[in-house]
Design an enzyme around this catalytic site. Structure first.
Site, PDB file in Angstrom:
ATOM      1  N   LYS A  43      12.646 -39.088  53.307  1.00 56.22           N
ATOM      2  CA  LYS A  43      13.781 -39.992  53.151  1.00 56.22           C
ATOM      3  C   LYS A  43      13.428 -41.138  52.203  1.00 56.22           C
ATOM      4  CE  LYS A  43      15.980 -40.503  57.055  1.00 56.22           C
ATOM      5  NZ  LYS A  43      15.983 -41.000  58.446  1.00 56.22           N
ATOM      6  N   ARG A 113      14.911 -46.959  59.825  1.00 53.91           N
ATOM      7  CA  ARG A 113      15.073 -45.501  59.830  1.00 53.91           C
ATOM      8  C   ARG A 113      13.722 -44.812  59.719  1.00 53.91           C
ATOM      9  NH1 ARG A 113      18.854 -44.436  54.809  1.00 53.91           N
ATOM     10  NH2 ARG A 113      19.262 -42.517  55.963  1.00 53.91           N
ATOM     11  N   GLY A 122      17.288 -35.075  64.031  1.00 59.25           N
ATOM     12  CA  GLY A 122      17.518 -35.555  65.380  1.00 59.25           C
ATOM     13  C   GLY A 122      16.268 -35.886  66.171  1.00 59.25           C
ATOM     14  N   MET A 124      13.724 -38.098  65.403  1.00 61.31           N
ATOM     15  CA  MET A 124      13.287 -39.482  65.388  1.00 61.31           C
ATOM     16  C   MET A 124      14.519 -40.371  65.491  1.00 61.31           C
ATOM     17  SD  MET A 124      10.121 -38.600  64.712  1.00 61.31           S
ATOM     18  CE  MET A 124       9.335 -40.068  64.153  1.00 61.31           C
ATOM     19  N   ARG A 367      18.420 -34.836  50.547  1.00 63.66           N
ATOM     20  CA  ARG A 367      17.266 -33.945  50.720  1.00 63.66           C
ATOM     21  C   ARG A 367      17.730 -32.533  50.394  1.00 63.66           C
ATOM     22  NH1 ARG A 367      17.508 -34.852  57.173  1.00 63.66           N
ATOM     23  NH2 ARG A 367      19.632 -34.156  57.405  1.00 63.66           N
ATOM     24  N   HIS A 485      24.362 -31.515  65.611  1.00 63.33           N
ATOM     25  CA  HIS A 485      23.008 -31.075  65.942  1.00 63.33           C
ATOM     26  C   HIS A 485      22.937 -29.560  66.105  1.00 63.33           C
ATOM     27  CE1 HIS A 485      19.703 -30.262  68.844  1.00 63.33           C
ATOM     28  NE2 HIS A 485      19.063 -31.088  68.042  1.00 63.33           N
ATOM     29  N   SER A 809      -7.328   1.295  55.768  1.00 59.48           N
ATOM     30  CA  SER A 809      -6.059   0.631  56.053  1.00 59.48           C
ATOM     31  C   SER A 809      -6.289  -0.217  57.306  1.00 59.48           C
ATOM     32  CB  SER A 809      -4.959   1.658  56.293  1.00 59.48           C
ATOM     33  OG  SER A 809      -3.787   0.987  56.687  1.00 59.48           O
ATOM     34  N   CYS A 876      -1.585  -1.897  57.763  1.00 59.41           N
ATOM     35  CA  CYS A 876      -0.436  -1.224  58.366  1.00 59.41           C
ATOM     36  C   CYS A 876      -0.091  -1.787  59.744  1.00 59.41           C
ATOM     37  CB  CYS A 876      -0.677   0.277  58.444  1.00 59.41           C
ATOM     38  SG  CYS A 876      -2.091   0.713  59.453  1.00 59.41           S
ATOM     39  N   TYR A 896      -1.796  -2.690  48.959  1.00 59.46           N
ATOM     40  CA  TYR A 896      -0.448  -2.636  49.509  1.00 59.46           C
ATOM     41  C   TYR A 896      -0.390  -3.209  50.926  1.00 59.46           C
ATOM     42  CZ  TYR A 896      -1.942   1.374  52.306  1.00 59.46           C
ATOM     43  OH  TYR A 896      -2.595   2.178  53.194  1.00 59.46           O
TER      44      TYR A 896
HETATM   45  P1  ADP Z   1      18.446 -39.209  60.585  1.00 60.98           P
HETATM   46  O1  ADP Z   1      17.090 -38.976  60.017  1.00 60.98           O
HETATM   47  O2  ADP Z   1      18.553 -38.882  62.025  1.00 60.98           O
HETATM   48  O3  ADP Z   1      19.507 -38.594  59.740  1.00 60.98           O
HETATM   49  P2  ADP Z   1      19.060 -41.708  59.335  1.00 60.98           P
HETATM   50  O4  ADP Z   1      17.983 -42.685  59.128  1.00 60.98           O
HETATM   51  O5  ADP Z   1      19.466 -40.939  58.147  1.00 60.98           O
HETATM   52  O6  ADP Z   1      18.666 -40.785  60.530  1.00 60.98           O
HETATM   53  O7  ADP Z   1      20.291 -42.477  59.897  1.00 60.98           O
HETATM   54  C1  ADP Z   1      21.362 -41.841  60.505  1.00 60.98           C
HETATM   55  C2  ADP Z   1      22.657 -42.408  59.981  1.00 60.98           C
HETATM   56  O8  ADP Z   1      22.696 -43.816  60.095  1.00 60.98           O
HETATM   57  C3  ADP Z   1      22.880 -42.134  58.515  1.00 60.98           C
HETATM   58  O9  ADP Z   1      23.492 -40.892  58.312  1.00 60.98           O
HETATM   59  C4  ADP Z   1      23.785 -43.242  58.097  1.00 60.98           C
HETATM   60  O10 ADP Z   1      25.125 -42.874  58.230  1.00 60.98           O
HETATM   61  C5  ADP Z   1      23.437 -44.350  59.044  1.00 60.98           C
HETATM   62  N1  ADP Z   1      22.664 -45.306  58.262  1.00 60.98           N
HETATM   63  C6  ADP Z   1      21.366 -45.238  57.937  1.00 60.98           C
HETATM   64  N2  ADP Z   1      21.006 -46.249  57.138  1.00 60.98           N
HETATM   65  C7  ADP Z   1      22.116 -46.981  56.945  1.00 60.98           C
HETATM   66  C8  ADP Z   1      22.414 -48.158  56.187  1.00 60.98           C
HETATM   67  N3  ADP Z   1      21.498 -48.749  55.459  1.00 60.98           N
HETATM   68  N4  ADP Z   1      23.679 -48.613  56.217  1.00 60.98           N
HETATM   69  C9  ADP Z   1      24.617 -47.971  56.936  1.00 60.98           C
HETATM   70  N5  ADP Z   1      24.408 -46.883  57.649  1.00 60.98           N
HETATM   71  C10 ADP Z   1      23.180 -46.383  57.664  1.00 60.98           C
HETATM   72 MG    MG Z   2      19.909 -38.940  57.943  1.00 59.59          MG
END
Ligand code: ADP
Ligand code: MG
Ligand code: MG
Length: 918
Positions: A43, A113, A122, A124, A367, A485, A809, A876, A896
């Protein structure tokens, strides 16, 4: 000289003394870039990269993964230099934003984040709106002139901070999140008639009440006050992100995807942008192409007036992003631009998150998007055509295993027509799945362990359901969109998934599913189609995939199947690049035909015993086993000979000149005779002998460790007439087919050799029979005789064995059993625990144990070649169709790999990937 070195040292020393832990980004400039994923996490690296290519990214900074490593190496403490670097980064951020952290007039708010090297959906936790407290919330309300918005941010922050940092979570036995309970209670008080109103119905006063109650909840549950000081909040949040690297969900995920624990996560601190200021704002998730089918369209979803987490959490079902064309045409146009910019910069399909604040678009993440096997192949092939990537890239980026999805069955179209659709959801993971429904991940897991086919049915899934999702054939949810999710995880696992089927009424308490007047209970069968989103009652018949229909059933032409055409293109590229051949493990002429259609360049393993069970052959086999002397045995074998001969002839014909490795009888004899009394009586009658004699022979043949018993070449040594019959069948078939103008290339393989003499005896016998047949029929044919290497002893005396063996083999199924001293059929009772304890990373019977079994193979290769430079080498075992093992075989220099016909495309792609690595 001295002056020079001095000056360069002086220049270097400040940076080499204090490592850089914090990397800022914003306003078109960034300390980091997209290549620094190991250090900044996926990220963080891509936030830096997007900033550099001038996409609208809110400014911020990334605390590197080295801090996480340091944190765990030093009893959860931070490097001393960190604090100052964070101070500087915050200062920079404040300048960029023109706002101050904790300011009473215009407070800076941030998102904290997590961000590992590989995305871990989901796993972290993210905290939004950090920096709010009882005073700054009022400042936010005044500046935005929007009190409702300010308190909405505050209550979200309290909720996330309380949960993630202060641990206010569901306790054992509680069904709902404590914060949600507080919200529900307030709704009941305010809207007694309609307690299920949407959160958007809560006004400023209500939200303010909520913040008071949340703070009280935190105090009641933890005995601590929620921290007012933004810097303390930040410290807590950063610690929680690092801490979450070692929560159970994250550990399970890493184990499943083989992500090393040492990698650690980074922490991103970023200025907030607000999607919840009203109906000119919102938050969304999109893909630059459809991640289920690969179609080149902007694909995703959007929630008006919402902060990010709402989209992914599946709390409200979002609208398709295409809807923005009508609601926010300008933003929509920008998104289309972004889509092109991202793809032409990253050269891959992107999965991106964005927020719109009062009509302004902000990019929050990008990503490489997870995709189904179908989409992976289509996108890669089409991107080559669009000149975004090269064929080599296309080959390298498709996980070889994902091709199995393209070959998986779909629902039979006739069966589907006669079955009424009971409901529809969003198609989130393609394929067809039928199974007994279970409403909890635990029960689904337990049922699957009992051997049931299972569908996991949930209102929505969350990371704690991972084990149940893994165990299920398919996943069905009532809520959540295509980036929920359930959808995300299913796509990655290659599971069939239908989500957001809103008509389903799921009652966890009574374990029932109610839909359009029908009730289904736990354990009832349902079927779901993850390609169309349809849900059917009961078990629906399945039919073969497009690929199978084109190649094998031949009831579909390439022109009629777009997915076949991209698949065929990919296979062509792969075949041009790989240096290893692929063969199939196939025992019967029709299987061999399929294998050739799937690209087999020969048969790598024909298990002759599989032919013994057909028709009345088993009677002759039993007669042979019950024989009291060589004469009687000879007579029984003579009856078997024509059957074996015609099988081999069929195989040679199907191969049209390709080689066939034929293994002589391998399993212990008792596997062929009946063990219950009634069948023994039948057999005695058929053969005209006494039941006692049958029973006595069964007893004689009993073994305590059949895997290590009288089997493999040990049979041919004690009963040479068995090997003679098999050799004769092979050579007579060869003579016959060759006479019809088809080339034949038999390769006779002697199993389970450990002593050179074992092989010498069998080879002498084979040559003898070959000479006889050639003389009798007055023909000449060429053939090889070699051995299966499947016992450690064979590996360490491979130089001696190679004196007589023309090929090796590797029989890695038995070689794994004998090297590890683990029976494949009994390992199930302890292997799961072994994987949990990380004694073994993967099941060694599925993924080759390179460190142990692989070492023995290496030895055998080296020794074998020292005697016979051009010895032909192959594999094999099951491992021959497993991508990592295939790549290992390439590195060993095998000629092979051989695997089951349906895994051939995987082996071809993996072999090409291995060749490109070099
Ligand atoms: P995950 O790795 O679980 O996707 P993120 O760090 O991407 O977690 O955060 C999840 C959501 O939180 C993002 O999709 C975004 O919508 C919101 N978010 C993250 N950073 C910001 C920010 N700087 N301003 C507004 N919303 C944010
Ligand atoms: Mg995200
Ligand atoms: Mg074996």
């Amino acid at each position: 000289m001295p002056t020079k070195s001095k000056s360069s040292k002086a220049k270097k020393s400040p940076s080499s003394k204090t490592p850089k832990y914090v990397y800022s980004f914003g306003n078109g400039k960034a300390d980091g870039n997209g290549k620094m994923k190991a250090l900044l996490g996926g990220k963080g690296a891509n936030l830096a990269e997007m900033t550099r290519i001038r996409l609208p990214v809110p400014p911020g900074f990334t605390i590197s993964t080295e801090v996480c490593t340091y944190y765990y190496d030093h009893k959860r403490t931070y490097p001393p230099a960190l604090e100052k670097q964070i101070d500087e980064a915050i200062h920079k951020l404040e300048t960029a934003m023109g706002k101050k952290f904790g300011d009473q007039k215009d407070p800076l708010l941030v998102a904290v984040r997590s961000g590992a090297r590989d995305s871990m959906p989901g796993m972290m936790d993210t905290i939004l709106n950090l920096g709010l407290n009882d005073r700054t919330v009022r400042a936010l309300a005044e500046r935005s002139k929007n009190e409702r918005f300010a308190y909405d941010c505050y209550r979200r922050f309290l909720q996330m901070y309380g949960d993630v940092v202060m641990g206010v979570q569901k306790r054992a036995g509680e069904d709902h999140e404590p914060f949600e309970v507080v919200i529900e209670e307030l709704k009941k008080e305010l809207f007694p008639k309609d307690p299920h109103v949407s959160d958007t119905k809560l006004d400023a006063t209500a939200l303010r009440t909520l913040t008071d109650r949340f703070r009280k909840l935190i105090r009641d549950r933890t005995g601590k006050d929620f921290p007012e000081d933004p810097r303390e909040q930040l410290r807590g949040a950063v610690g929680a992100v690092f801490g979450s690297w070692n929560n159970e969900r994250a550990i399970i995920y890493r184990r499943k995807y083989n992500i090393p624990h040492e990698w650690g996560t980074a922490v991103n601190v970023q200025a907030m942008v607000f999607g919840n200021t009203g109906n000119d704002s919102g938050s969304g998730v999109s893909f630059t192409r459809d991640p289920a089918t690969g179609e080149k369209v902007l694909y995703g979803e959007f929630l008006l007036n919402a902060q990010g987490e709402d989209v992914v959490a599946g709390v409200r079902t979002p609208e398709p992003v295409l809807q923005l064309q009508v609601e926010m045409p300008e933003v929509y146009r920008q998104l289309q631009d972004v889509r092109l910019t991202l793809e032409s910069h990253f050269h891959d399909m992107q999965d991106f998150e964005f927020t719109v604040e009062q009509g302004r678009l902000f990019m929050l993440q990008t990503r490489n998007g997870k995709r189904t096997g179908f989409a992976a192949v289509r996108i890669a092939v089409e991107m080559v055509k669009e000149k975004l990537i090269k064929p080599d890239d296309a080959i390298q980026r498709i996980p070889a295993d994902s091709l199995s999805q393209l070959l998986a069955p779909v629902f039979d179209s006739r069966a589907r027509k006669t079955t009424q659709v009971i409901a529809r959801g969003l198609p989130a993971g393609p394929g067809a799945a039928s199974g007994k429904i279970y409403f909890s991940a635990n029960e689904a897991e337990a049922a699957a362990q009992r051997g049931e086919k299972v569908l996991l049915v949930r209102v929505e899934t969350s990371p704690e359901d991972i084990r149940g999702m893994l165990a299920a054939e398919g996943i069905l949810t009532a809520r959540g969109g295509v980036s929920s999710h359930a959808a995300l995880v299913a796509r990655q696992m290659g599971k069939v998934c239908v989500c957001g089927a809103s008509e389903l009424q799921i009652d966890y308490a009574s374990n029932t599913l109610h839909v359009r007047g029908q009730n289904f209970r736990k354990g009832d069968f349902l079927s779901i189609d993850g390609t169309t989103g349809e849900i059917f009652p009961g078990e629906v018949k399945t039919s073969p995939s497009d690929i199978v229909r084109v190649l094998i059933d031949k009831d579909l032409t390439p022109a009629e199947s777009p997915i076949y055409r991209v698949f065929a293109q990919l296979m062509q590229w792969a075949d041009q690049r790989r240096t290893m051949e692929v063969r199939a493990n196939a025992d019967q002429p029709d299987q061999v035909g399929h294998a050739v259609a799937f690209g087999a360049q020969g048969v790598g393993l024909c298990r002759t015993e599989h032919m013994f069970f057909e028709g009345d052959r088993i009677d002759h086999v039993r007669e042979m086993i019950l024989a009291e002397n060589g004469d009687e045995r000879g007579k029984a074998l003579a009856k078997l000979l024509p059957a074996q001969r015609s099988d081999f002839a069929g195989i040679f014909k199907a191969l049209k000149g390709l080689p066939a490795t034929i293994r002589f009888l391998d399993p212990p004899l008792h596997e062929f005779i009946p063990h219950d009394e009634a069948s023994q009586r039948d057999l005695a009658e058929k053969l005209g002998i006494s039941v006692d004699r049958v029973a006595r022979r069964v007893k004689e043949l009993h073994e305590f460790n059949p895997m290590l018993g009288h089997r493999g070449c040990r049979l041919g040594i004690v009963y040479p007439e068995i090997s003679e019959m098999q050799a004769r069948a092979v050579f007579e078939a060869a003579a016959e087919v060759q006479a019809s103008g088809i080339k034949v290339r038999p390769e006779i393989m002697i199993p389970l050799v450990g002593f050179p003499k074992e092989l010498e005896l069998q080879i002498a016998l084979v040559h003898n029979v070959a000479a006889q047949v050639q003389k009798e029929r007055n023909v000449k044919f060429s053939y090889l005789v070699g051995t299966m290497i499947e016992i450690p002893r064979a590996c360490v005396v491979a130089d001696e064995i190679a004196k007589s063996a023309q090929f090796f083999s590797f029989g890695t199924n038995d070689l794994t059993q004998t090297t590890l001293g683990m029976s494949r059929d009994d390992a199930g009772s302890f292997l799961p625990r072994y994987q949990e304890e990380e004694i073994v990373r993967q099941n060694p019977f599925a993924v080759l144990d390179q460190g142990g079994v692989g070492k023995l193979m290496e030895t055998a290769v080296k020794l074998g070649r020292s005697t016979r430079k051009d010895i032909k080498l192959g594999i094999c075992g099951e491992h021959g169709g497993e991508p990592d093992s295939v790549k290992f075989c390439h590195r060993l220099g095998l000629a092979y790999v051989s695997c089951s016909p349906f895994r051939l495309p995987i082996a071809r792609l993996a072999a090409a990937q291995a060749a490109l690595k070099n």
